[in-house]
Design an enzyme around this catalytic site. Structure first.
Site, PDB file in Angstrom:
ATOM      1  N   ASP A   1      -9.887  -5.418  -4.059  1.00 24.92           N
ATOM      2  CA  ASP A   1      -9.377  -4.327  -3.230  1.00 24.92           C
ATOM      3  C   ASP A   1     -10.311  -3.109  -3.304  1.00 24.92           C
ATOM      4  O   ASP A   1     -10.530  -2.553  -4.373  1.00 24.92           O
ATOM      5  CB  ASP A   1      -7.965  -3.946  -3.700  1.00 24.92           C
ATOM      6  CG  ASP A   1      -7.229  -3.072  -2.706  1.00 24.92           C
ATOM      7  OD1 ASP A   1      -7.879  -2.341  -1.933  1.00 24.92           O
ATOM      8  OD2 ASP A   1      -5.984  -3.118  -2.705  1.00 24.92           O
TER       9      ASP A   1
ATOM     10  N   SER B   1       0.833  -1.203   0.000  1.00 23.70           N
ATOM     11  CA  SER B   1       0.000   0.000   0.000  1.00 23.70           C
ATOM     12  C   SER B   1       0.874   1.261   0.000  1.00 23.70           C
ATOM     13  O   SER B   1       1.660   1.458  -0.932  1.00 23.70           O
ATOM     14  CB  SER B   1      -0.968  -0.044   1.189  1.00 23.70           C
ATOM     15  OG  SER B   1      -2.005   0.891   1.023  1.00 23.70           O
TER      16      SER B   1
ATOM     17  N   HIS C   1      -7.555  -5.816   0.190  1.00 24.59           N
ATOM     18  CA  HIS C   1      -6.332  -5.024   0.318  1.00 24.59           C
ATOM     19  C   HIS C   1      -5.248  -5.753   1.117  1.00 24.59           C
ATOM     20  O   HIS C   1      -4.171  -5.208   1.314  1.00 24.59           O
ATOM     21  CB  HIS C   1      -6.672  -3.681   0.988  1.00 24.59           C
ATOM     22  CG  HIS C   1      -5.630  -2.633   0.832  1.00 24.59           C
ATOM     23  ND1 HIS C   1      -5.120  -2.237  -0.385  1.00 24.59           N
ATOM     24  CD2 HIS C   1      -4.988  -1.866   1.772  1.00 24.59           C
ATOM     25  CE1 HIS C   1      -4.215  -1.286  -0.203  1.00 24.59           C
ATOM     26  NE2 HIS C   1      -4.110  -1.048   1.090  1.00 24.59           N
TER      27      HIS C   1
END
Length: 255
Positions: free
Chosen positions: A213, A98, A241
């Site tokens: 996601d 991320s 995610h």
């Protein structure tokens, strides 16, 4: 073992160094607003395969110092470069999740990928991060009811079912951060772009992304795959995610 590395005057980053004698090194960069502990289910397994696993808490998060400033990609990438130098790392795999993926991309571009032999981008917040609308909502939450914001983040993070105890553990990881660093990274994710960094990546790159996601859309992984030469996209069909947990066996086998 765990220790601290000074990255600038008064700022020390926490480093978790597992199996220091391993034959191949992986440096893990966590996501916002978490810490190296999010990779627990990698640290359980990969050292048994001979890997040295290094988890770095960025400034403001986990066990690291929490200064008021330095929450833009350049400084965060510079912090990683200092740690790499202090630990004399070379020929290592850099794995970023991320926002940690965004920091890894900036590290590759700004420091010419110093020491990195392979890049692993996990649901990377790149080439863009949060939309204006998402950032506004998260900022409002971070500055007024951070526990509720973190609970909401936890609820949208995973595609697969998570137990109540796991949700509570994950929630607590996010609350280890400072409120100001949590908010500052939201602004960085809103304002900074990484398009110009992508052509500068010269090492083999694996792009891992959960098809479901809700935080960083899968389409962004496809864009990264197009713009990073020598990259391969590995879709995770049963993940949101958090493929490092949701499909951890498949994830761990990619190393």
């Amino acid at each position: 073992m765990g220790y601290f590395v000074g990255v600038e005057s008064g700022v020390n980053l926490y480093v978790e160094d597992i199996n220091p004698g391993g034959s191949k090194t992986i440096v893990f960069l966590h996501g916002w607003p978490l810490s190296h502990k999010q990779f627990e289910y990698q640290f359980n397994v990969l050292p048994t395969k001979g890997y040295r696993c290094i988890g770095i808490d960025w400034r403001g998060f986990g066990k690291s110092d929490k200064p008021m400033s330095g929450y833009h990609y350049d400084r965060l990438a510079d912090d990683i470069r200092v740690v790499v130098g202090a630990l004399q790392l070379n020929d290592f795999i850099l794995a970023g999740h991320s926002t940690g993926g965004a920091i890894a991309i900036r590290y590759m571009a700004r420091h010419n990928g110093y020491g990195v032999s392979k890049l692993v981008l996990i649901d990377a917040a790149a080439p863009t991060g949060f939309t204006q609308e998402t950032a506004s909502q998260l900022l409002e939450g971070a500055l007024n009811d951070r526990p509720k914001m973190m609970r909401d983040v936890t609820d949208t993070f995973f595609f697969q079912y998570i137990t109540g105890p796991f949700s509570d553990w994950f929630f607590q990881l996010g609350l280890e951060a400072a409120g100001w660093s949590t908010a500052a990274i939201i602004q960085t994710l809103r304002d900074e772009k990484l398009d110009a960094d992508l052509p500068k990546i010269g090492v083999p790159t694996v792009i891992i992304h959960g098809v479901h996601d809700k935080v960083i859309p899968f389409a962004q992984a496809q864009e990264l795959n197009q713009k990073i030469k020598n990259s391969v996209l590995v879709p995770f069909h049963y993940s949101g995610h958090g493929p490092f947990w949701e499909e951890r066996d498949k994830f761990n086998q990619l190393f």
